[in-house]
Scaffold this motif. Structure first.
Motif, mmCIF file in Angstrom:
data_model
loop_
_atom_site.group_PDB
_atom_site.id
_atom_site.type_symbol
_atom_site.label_atom_id
_atom_site.label_comp_id
_atom_site.label_asym_id
_atom_site.label_seq_id
_atom_site.Cartn_x
_atom_site.Cartn_y
_atom_site.Cartn_z
ATOM 1 N N LEU A 112 0.823 -1.209 0.000
ATOM 2 C CA LEU A 112 0.000 0.000 0.000
ATOM 3 C C LEU A 112 0.857 1.259 0.000
ATOM 4 O O LEU A 112 0.415 2.328 -0.424
ATOM 5 C CB LEU A 112 -0.928 0.010 1.220
ATOM 6 C CG LEU A 112 -2.062 -1.016 1.213
ATOM 7 C CD1 LEU A 112 -2.800 -1.001 2.548
ATOM 8 C CD2 LEU A 112 -3.028 -0.761 0.060
ATOM 9 N N ASP A 113 2.093 1.119 0.463
ATOM 10 C CA ASP A 113 3.023 2.241 0.495
ATOM 11 C C ASP A 113 3.735 2.428 -0.841
ATOM 12 O O ASP A 113 4.613 3.286 -0.968
ATOM 13 C CB ASP A 113 4.050 2.003 1.606
ATOM 14 C CG ASP A 113 4.660 3.291 2.121
ATOM 15 O OD1 ASP A 113 3.995 4.343 2.049
ATOM 16 O OD2 ASP A 113 5.806 3.255 2.595
ATOM 17 N N GLY A 114 3.356 1.622 -1.846
ATOM 18 C CA GLY A 114 3.942 1.740 -3.167
ATOM 19 C C GLY A 114 5.317 1.124 -3.283
ATOM 20 O O GLY A 114 6.067 1.430 -4.213
ATOM 21 N N ARG A 115 5.663 0.225 -2.351
ATOM 22 C CA ARG A 115 6.962 -0.424 -2.370
ATOM 23 C C ARG A 115 6.796 -1.932 -2.532
ATOM 24 O O ARG A 115 5.701 -2.466 -2.404
ATOM 25 C CB ARG A 115 7.724 -0.111 -1.074
ATOM 26 C CG ARG A 115 8.057 1.375 -0.912
ATOM 27 C CD ARG A 115 8.737 1.643 0.426
ATOM 28 N NE ARG A 115 7.813 1.468 1.543
ATOM 29 C CZ ARG A 115 8.152 0.906 2.702
ATOM 30 N NH1 ARG A 115 9.373 0.418 2.876
ATOM 31 N NH2 ARG A 115 7.269 0.809 3.689
ATOM 32 N N VAL A 116 7.894 -2.601 -2.813
ATOM 33 C CA VAL A 116 7.867 -4.061 -2.965
ATOM 34 C C VAL A 116 8.327 -4.691 -1.657
ATOM 35 O O VAL A 116 9.437 -4.409 -1.182
ATOM 36 C CB VAL A 116 8.795 -4.508 -4.119
ATOM 37 C CG1 VAL A 116 8.792 -6.028 -4.228
ATOM 38 C CG2 VAL A 116 8.354 -3.874 -5.432
ATOM 39 N N PRO A 117 7.499 -5.530 -1.042
ATOM 40 C CA PRO A 117 7.887 -6.158 0.219
ATOM 41 C C PRO A 117 9.105 -7.057 0.041
ATOM 42 O O PRO A 117 9.297 -7.666 -1.013
ATOM 43 C CB PRO A 117 6.650 -6.985 0.603
ATOM 44 C CG PRO A 117 5.543 -6.476 -0.240
ATOM 45 C CD PRO A 117 6.155 -5.943 -1.492
ATOM 46 N N SER A 118 9.925 -7.139 1.082
ATOM 47 C CA SER A 118 11.081 -8.033 1.079
ATOM 48 C C SER A 118 10.617 -9.454 1.374
ATOM 49 O O SER A 118 10.184 -9.760 2.498
ATOM 50 C CB SER A 118 12.094 -7.589 2.133
ATOM 51 O OG SER A 118 13.051 -8.602 2.346
#
Length: 227
Positions: A112-118
């Motif tokens: 949702l933060d526009g990032r790719v989870p690790s």
């Protein structure tokens, strides 16, 4: 080092004769790595306090500082981003998304933060929380305790400044409750993750480092259980 400070928090719902004072001048601070339990009877204001500490609600008066940042000075967009990155929140009802699998639910706040989870961190948390073989499972395929572990993993994914939990074991049987508590204690000790747990159960509270008691919207006791 102080990681959280509540400064004269007051919350009033309604106006005039129908006004309800949910919180009245609550002040305290929490050190980094501390495990704090906030207890009190039903309707005492403890859940309202958690919502304010987590930036979900605004206080009527007073300020909240998380890692030195006054979150009450932020607008809605700023606090939403800050909450996703710096505050992990778990509720009694775990709020998992039924159509997302375990891995996707854990990574949701990052997505949702526009990032790719690790994926490596997701898998590490899953292993530590006993979910190692369930990455592709959906919430409906998990037990209540497993669902709560997914919610905990989601809240811990970003290594937040503070972890807040509102009655995290209230929906679980005694065995699952103790398992969840042991997992939180492990995260607190192993990673110095700051924990704030809201509960009405004194037996659960006694497993924390410190207990704050809220009654009728006021802080009435602050007890250190262990250093």
């Amino acid at each position: 080092m102080e990681i959280l400070r509540a400064d004269n928090i007051t919350k009033i719902y309604g106006t005039g004769a129908s006004a309800v004072h949910a919180l009245s001048g609550v002040s305290f601070s929490v050190k980094k790595g501390q495990f704090l339990a906030i207890i009190g009877p039903s309707g005492s204001g403890k859940s309202t306090l958690m919502h304010i500490l987590g930036g979900v609600e605004q206080p009527t008066a007073g300020r909240v500082f998380v890692d030195g940042v006054n979150i009450d000075a932020m607008d809605e967009d700023e606090i939403a981003v800050f909450r996703r990155r710096q505050i992990g929140i778990v509720y009694q009802f775990n709020n998992l998304i039924p159509m997302l699998n375990v891995e996707e639910n854990i990574g949701l706040s990052v997505t949702l933060d526009g990032r790719v989870p690790s994926l490596s961190r997701i898998h590490m948390l899953m292993e530590e929380l006993g979910l190692g073989e369930r990455g592709g499972f959906f919430p409906g395929q998990l037990s209540g305790g497993q669902q709560q572990r997914v919610a905990i993993a989601r809240a811990l994914l970003n290594a937040p400044a503070i972890f807040l939990a509102d009655e995290p074991t209230g929906n679980l049987d005694s065995r699952s409750s103790q398992e969840v508590l042991e997992l939180l204690k492990t995260s607190n000790r192993k990673y110095r993750q700051t924990m704030v747990i809201i509960t009405h159960d004194e037996d659960i509270a006694l497993q924390a480092d410190r207990i704050i008691t809220i009654d009728d919207g006021r802080l009435v006791d602050d007890q250190v259980v262990r250093e």
